[in-house]
Design a protein around this motif. Sequence first.
Motif, PDB file in Angstrom:
ATOM      1  N   LEU A   1       0.825  -1.215   0.000  1.00 27.13           N
ATOM      2  CA  LEU A   1       0.000   0.000   0.000  1.00 27.13           C
ATOM      3  C   LEU A   1       0.856   1.261   0.000  1.00 27.13           C
ATOM      4  O   LEU A   1       1.827   1.355   0.757  1.00 27.13           O
ATOM      5  CB  LEU A   1      -0.885   0.005   1.257  1.00 27.13           C
ATOM      6  N   VAL A   2       0.497   2.223  -0.852  1.00 23.87           N
ATOM      7  CA  VAL A   2       0.949   3.614  -0.699  1.00 23.87           C
ATOM      8  C   VAL A   2      -0.308   4.446  -0.550  1.00 23.87           C
ATOM      9  O   VAL A   2      -1.279   4.284  -1.286  1.00 23.87           O
ATOM     10  CB  VAL A   2       1.813   4.105  -1.883  1.00 23.87           C
ATOM     11  N   TYR A   3      -0.259   5.378   0.415  1.00 21.72           N
ATOM     12  CA  TYR A   3      -1.503   5.959   0.919  1.00 21.72           C
ATOM     13  C   TYR A   3      -1.293   7.436   1.216  1.00 21.72           C
ATOM     14  O   TYR A   3      -0.293   7.846   1.808  1.00 21.72           O
ATOM     15  CB  TYR A   3      -1.862   5.163   2.182  1.00 21.72           C
ATOM     16  N   ASN A   4      -2.255   8.232   0.767  1.00 20.39           N
ATOM     17  CA  ASN A   4      -2.253   9.671   1.021  1.00 20.39           C
ATOM     18  C   ASN A   4      -3.556  10.006   1.712  1.00 20.39           C
ATOM     19  O   ASN A   4      -4.629   9.840   1.127  1.00 20.39           O
ATOM     20  CB  ASN A   4      -2.148  10.432  -0.315  1.00 20.39           C
ATOM     21  N   GLY A   5      -3.509  10.451   2.962  1.00 21.18           N
ATOM     22  CA  GLY A   5      -4.723  10.858   3.644  1.00 21.18           C
ATOM     23  C   GLY A   5      -4.773  10.425   5.091  1.00 21.18           C
ATOM     24  O   GLY A   5      -3.764  10.060   5.694  1.00 21.18           O
ATOM     25  N   GLU A   6      -5.971  10.497   5.647  1.00 23.27           N
ATOM     26  CA  GLU A   6      -6.237  10.068   7.016  1.00 23.27           C
ATOM     27  C   GLU A   6      -7.612   9.420   7.055  1.00 23.27           C
ATOM     28  O   GLU A   6      -8.573   9.946   6.486  1.00 23.27           O
ATOM     29  CB  GLU A   6      -6.242  11.255   7.994  1.00 23.27           C
ATOM     30  N   VAL A   7      -7.703   8.275   7.726  1.00 18.76           N
ATOM     31  CA  VAL A   7      -8.996   7.652   8.010  1.00 18.76           C
ATOM     32  C   VAL A   7      -9.254   7.880   9.491  1.00 18.76           C
ATOM     33  O   VAL A   7      -8.574   7.321  10.346  1.00 18.76           O
ATOM     34  CB  VAL A   7      -8.998   6.151   7.651  1.00 18.76           C
ATOM     35  N   TYR A   8     -10.231   8.721   9.799  1.00 21.88           N
ATOM     36  CA  TYR A   8     -10.403   9.191  11.176  1.00 21.88           C
ATOM     37  C   TYR A   8     -11.069   8.163  12.080  1.00 21.88           C
ATOM     38  O   TYR A   8     -10.901   8.206  13.297  1.00 21.88           O
ATOM     39  CB  TYR A   8     -11.222  10.489  11.172  1.00 21.88           C
TER      40      TYR A   8
ATOM     41  N   LEU B   1      -6.663   1.450  -7.255  1.00 17.66           N
ATOM     42  CA  LEU B   1      -6.572   2.833  -6.817  1.00 17.66           C
ATOM     43  C   LEU B   1      -7.944   3.244  -6.301  1.00 17.66           C
ATOM     44  O   LEU B   1      -8.966   2.829  -6.854  1.00 17.66           O
ATOM     45  CB  LEU B   1      -6.179   3.764  -7.962  1.00 17.66           C
ATOM     46  N   ALA B   2      -7.991   4.076  -5.267  1.00 18.00           N
ATOM     47  CA  ALA B   2      -9.278   4.533  -4.746  1.00 18.00           C
ATOM     48  C   ALA B   2      -9.149   5.942  -4.187  1.00 18.00           C
ATOM     49  O   ALA B   2      -8.085   6.340  -3.680  1.00 18.00           O
ATOM     50  CB  ALA B   2      -9.796   3.580  -3.677  1.00 18.00           C
ATOM     51  N   ARG B   3     -10.263   6.680  -4.292  1.00 21.35           N
ATOM     52  CA  ARG B   3     -10.340   8.057  -3.786  1.00 21.35           C
ATOM     53  C   ARG B   3     -11.515   8.178  -2.824  1.00 21.35           C
ATOM     54  O   ARG B   3     -12.550   7.535  -3.021  1.00 21.35           O
ATOM     55  CB  ARG B   3     -10.515   9.021  -4.958  1.00 21.35           C
ATOM     56  N   ASP B   4     -11.392   9.027  -1.817  1.00 19.82           N
ATOM     57  CA  ASP B   4     -12.395   9.103  -0.761  1.00 19.82           C
ATOM     58  C   ASP B   4     -13.771   9.550  -1.258  1.00 19.82           C
ATOM     59  O   ASP B   4     -13.919  10.035  -2.379  1.00 19.82           O
ATOM     60  CB  ASP B   4     -11.917  10.001   0.378  1.00 19.82           C
ATOM     61  N   HIS B   5     -14.770   9.439  -0.390  1.00 21.89           N
ATOM     62  CA  HIS B   5     -16.172   9.666  -0.746  1.00 21.89           C
ATOM     63  C   HIS B   5     -16.441  11.070  -1.278  1.00 21.89           C
ATOM     64  O   HIS B   5     -17.297  11.251  -2.154  1.00 21.89           O
ATOM     65  CB  HIS B   5     -17.069   9.416   0.468  1.00 21.89           C
ATOM     66  N   PHE B   6     -15.750  12.079  -0.736  1.00 22.11           N
ATOM     67  CA  PHE B   6     -15.972  13.458  -1.170  1.00 22.11           C
ATOM     68  C   PHE B   6     -14.920  13.939  -2.173  1.00 22.11           C
ATOM     69  O   PHE B   6     -15.072  15.003  -2.760  1.00 22.11           O
ATOM     70  CB  PHE B   6     -15.952  14.399   0.038  1.00 22.11           C
ATOM     71  N   GLY B   7     -13.853  13.175  -2.349  1.00 23.58           N
ATOM     72  CA  GLY B   7     -12.770  13.630  -3.207  1.00 23.58           C
ATOM     73  C   GLY B   7     -11.907  14.683  -2.533  1.00 23.58           C
ATOM     74  O   GLY B   7     -11.393  15.590  -3.197  1.00 23.58           O
ATOM     75  N   ILE B   8     -11.741  14.572  -1.225  1.00 23.32           N
ATOM     76  CA  ILE B   8     -10.916  15.548  -0.499  1.00 23.32           C
ATOM     77  C   ILE B   8      -9.466  15.427  -0.944  1.00 23.32           C
ATOM     78  O   ILE B   8      -8.770  16.436  -1.119  1.00 23.32           O
ATOM     79  CB  ILE B   8     -11.036  15.332   1.031  1.00 23.32           C
ATOM     80  N   LYS B   9      -9.030  14.196  -1.121  1.00 26.73           N
ATOM     81  CA  LYS B   9      -7.661  13.967  -1.597  1.00 26.73           C
ATOM     82  C   LYS B   9      -7.694  13.591  -3.073  1.00 26.73           C
ATOM     83  O   LYS B   9      -8.531  12.792  -3.512  1.00 26.73           O
ATOM     84  CB  LYS B   9      -7.005  12.840  -0.789  1.00 26.73           C
ATOM     85  N   PRO B  10      -6.790  14.136  -3.869  1.00 29.77           N
ATOM     86  CA  PRO B  10      -6.815  13.906  -5.326  1.00 29.77           C
ATOM     87  C   PRO B  10      -6.107  12.614  -5.719  1.00 29.77           C
ATOM     88  O   PRO B  10      -5.248  12.116  -4.990  1.00 29.77           O
ATOM     89  CB  PRO B  10      -6.036  15.117  -5.858  1.00 29.77           C
TER      90      PRO B  10
ATOM     91  N   ALA C   1      -3.075   3.540  -3.463  1.00 31.16           N
ATOM     92  CA  ALA C   1      -2.866   2.472  -4.444  1.00 31.16           C
ATOM     93  C   ALA C   1      -2.472   1.216  -3.690  1.00 31.16           C
ATOM     94  O   ALA C   1      -1.611   1.255  -2.797  1.00 31.16           O
ATOM     95  CB  ALA C   1      -1.784   2.860  -5.438  1.00 31.16           C
ATOM     96  N   ILE C   2      -3.101   0.105  -4.042  1.00 30.83           N
ATOM     97  CA  ILE C   2      -2.813  -1.192  -3.415  1.00 30.83           C
ATOM     98  C   ILE C   2      -2.433  -2.183  -4.506  1.00 30.83           C
ATOM     99  O   ILE C   2      -3.171  -2.356  -5.484  1.00 30.83           O
ATOM    100  CB  ILE C   2      -4.044  -1.728  -2.650  1.00 30.83           C
ATOM    101  N   HIS C   3      -1.265  -2.814  -4.340  1.00 28.13           N
ATOM    102  CA  HIS C   3      -0.906  -3.921  -5.234  1.00 28.13           C
ATOM    103  C   HIS C   3      -1.207  -5.212  -4.492  1.00 28.13           C
ATOM    104  O   HIS C   3      -0.534  -5.563  -3.515  1.00 28.13           O
ATOM    105  CB  HIS C   3       0.567  -3.865  -5.621  1.00 28.13           C
ATOM    106  N   ASP C   4      -2.218  -5.896  -4.953  1.00 25.01           N
ATOM    107  CA  ASP C   4      -2.669  -7.151  -4.361  1.00 25.01           C
ATOM    108  C   ASP C   4      -2.067  -8.281  -5.191  1.00 25.01           C
ATOM    109  O   ASP C   4      -2.644  -8.709  -6.199  1.00 25.01           O
ATOM    110  CB  ASP C   4      -4.196  -7.183  -4.383  1.00 25.01           C
TER     111      ASP C   4
END
Length: 900
Positions: free
Chosen positions: A68-75, A133-142, A122-125
């Motif tokens: 995993l490479v990850y940009n953001g925060e899951v509160y 690849l995935a982006r949050d529900h509101f698109g806060i992070k690009p 981004a997750i390499h499974d």
Amino acid sequence: MCGIAGYYGFGEDEALLREMNSCIVHRGPDGEGYYTHGQVGLAHRRLSIIDVAHGQEPMFSQDGQTVLVYNGEVYNYLDLRDELVALGRTFRTVSDTEVVLQAYEEWGDAAFDRFNGMFGFAIHDRRNNRLVLARDHFGIKPLYYANAGTAEDPKLLFGSEIKPLLAAGKLDTSPNERILFRYLQFRIHDEEAQTFFSGVYKLMPGEKLVVDTSPGATSGFTVSPYTRFKEELAELAKIETPYSPAVIDEYRRRFTEGVRLRLQSEVPVGTALSGGLDSSAVVVTINKLMQENAAATDSLGATQQTFSAIFPNSINDEEKYADAVLATCTGNVTSHKILPKAEEFAVDLEDFVRTMEEPIISSGPYAQYRVMQEASKHVTVLLDGQGADEMMAGYIPYYFAYLRQLKKNGQRAKLAKELASSADILYRLGRFRLRGMVTAKKPLAISSLLKKDFTAAHKSERFANIADNLKLRLIDDLFHKSLPAVLRYEDKNTMRFSIEGRVPFLDKEVVKFLFSLDDESIIKGGWNKRILRDATRDLLPEMISNRRNKIGFTTPEAEWFILMKEKIYEIFLSSSFGARPYWDQNAVLYAFEEYLTGKSSASTMVFWRLLNTELWLREFFDEPEVKAGIADKSDYAPNADKQLDITVPAAGKGLNGKESDGGTYRRYPLRTEVFYKDTDFDPAVMGYVDRFFTGLPQAGDEHTAVTSGTPWYLFVSEKIVAMTQGRSIPVWDIKVTPAARTLSRFVTRNPGGIGLASPWSMQLAIDEVGLPRLLYAAGRSVIGKLQGKSGVFYEVVGHNINAIDGAAGYQVGTSTHSVKYAPLDPDGVAARLSALVRERVPAGFATTFAGTAIMDANDLGVVALGHDTALSKTVLEAIFKDNPQGQTTETTPMSLVFKR
């Protein structure tokens, strides 16, 4: 908070990853990491916020099969961690990153919908041969991506910004002219997956991209939603829970918890405070949590640090509102006030455009840019009030959508009551429109500035809002029309200065609750954001709770554009701006002139969109301009594509009455600093003459040519003479008449110079010799051309008119936005300079010095305006017929000329 980059389809190429990652150091200055396996490459930049000691990325699962490479925060990561532990999972770190990784291992893509926060990852499974690849529900992070391959055999590049995709060198991109048209014409952007870069896309809120990474797989990739969040909001909107004190209490509880969760950090946290209701609500909620010693408030330190942009004496200033909020938090707050200025904006403009990556609708986000610049000196995390407007009807158009909804539903009594309650808002809006009608100022539609071919190519484009359903309009704006652009500014500005921006209003559970309430929770009795006002009424000053005028983090753009008119004219007059296929340069210049003189009701946002697009094109598509510096050219070398020597025939008699011999002349163009009105002309010229002789080689062709004992001359461009005489007039100080504007259209504009082909230079010509003489000369010129004669026009009006130079973007200094008369007394100037030369140069050269000539030279012709030499003007002009000097970016406006 971090930055990610990566690829699929380029083998194991860590050098490529490093090149991409080098573009986003600002997003993660605390560390970097790389991973390659087969066709997948992942890169990461880390800004350490939670579990600073651990949580490095790329992060591997315990069996090494998931990366995993990850940009953001899951509160809500702590709740998810407890749930995963209950399922038998163990953790090596206390980071939210590992929770994201193990949640995916446990629940697959279904995990994404469980996350409450902001993310782009981004997750390499490797176990299931997938790249996700995935982006949050509101698109806060690009999260951006581009395919350099084909649909069947993709070669993907992706990243938190567009710059890494471009830096990879794998894309042949160009401006996306459809998106550009929609931006220019409709003032819209970020509403869809396409970006301003052709072939570059972004995942939309709540979307995932999946690639089959099986060996030899050619199934392409898919983009699809992983959530029904948007649909859920529309379904919840039908419930319409009645407004009540219990509803207010529940909203207050949920909002407070959303704020508390966003205080989780191991590094300092602060708050952006504009003085508006939204940011003020965040500040006072945090203040209450501090008073209660609530969990997570230790990240604030001894006091809550707030950051505000203020504009003293400006219509945009909100300092009094911010001060009122600060007064309620006395003892628990440290305030930082930032004063963005027009001159700073002019300096920062290019970096600001580079930071945004794509055009934006106004200069307003620059206020936030400056706030983040200052905040980065004090904190690493900053809470902001973004998102409240789009979910609680913070903008005036939402009132109209609600009123139309009431009318459509036949709720006449409620409609009448709302109209009466909103009278002050409607009056303010109507007053501005009425003022434009009463003053008879010309309206300005940007379509009148765009080229017809460009407009015709996109005539099928349309833009419309949901007109008569408040909540559906809010949902549309949350995911398409409004919030995505706001979140782009938020992300780019914060990460430019290595700050994590957090937006507590965009808590998934808070938004769900809000949309389940009656519309009157949002608008009631002319008040928007009703539930937020009521939920924070006992915390906020009355002047904030009852505030109806909205400003927000923005700039006093109208005031700044007047102060920045020199910079703006420089851009609008530039050669690159004039060459674009999108707009009519003359129409833009005329419209801007009308705006500055108060003759039109144009919005600065029209001009901003043009400026922003031009600077964006220069930054991301134009070849870098190589600007010559004073040390870049030897005094003894020619300009590019020019020759040192020229041979001229003998012609005419000089000032001494003797026949002037022709022959071969060597011209040495001297590179100088740019001359301005306040340049001390005589010492400056003599300094460059001194430099020439001081650096003269002691052997070789140059030494022989200069020391041969033959006559030599000083040739000076009339441009720098006129400039230092104050004969250069800024275009905004020239009052253009209709006659000048009309006549200038009949003059051919050419690469060699503007001449009278601009209304400003034509106006100076009219002022100099009068309109009747110009018209007479024009008529004589037409007759002359029919007779095969050229130059008749200037024979009639005089060469002083020929020497008038128009403002042109290919020039330097103030010449880019100034028009210049011919110099005064060129013969006298020549004689004065000659006397100084004879005093300054070595004795041997003083005796052979033969005088000075003031030349008006360009690629179309040469005129000797004045001189004190023994040469005839015909010979002087022949010596310079190929214009060896450069008065534009070459900055060689003077030459030393030696007879060979």
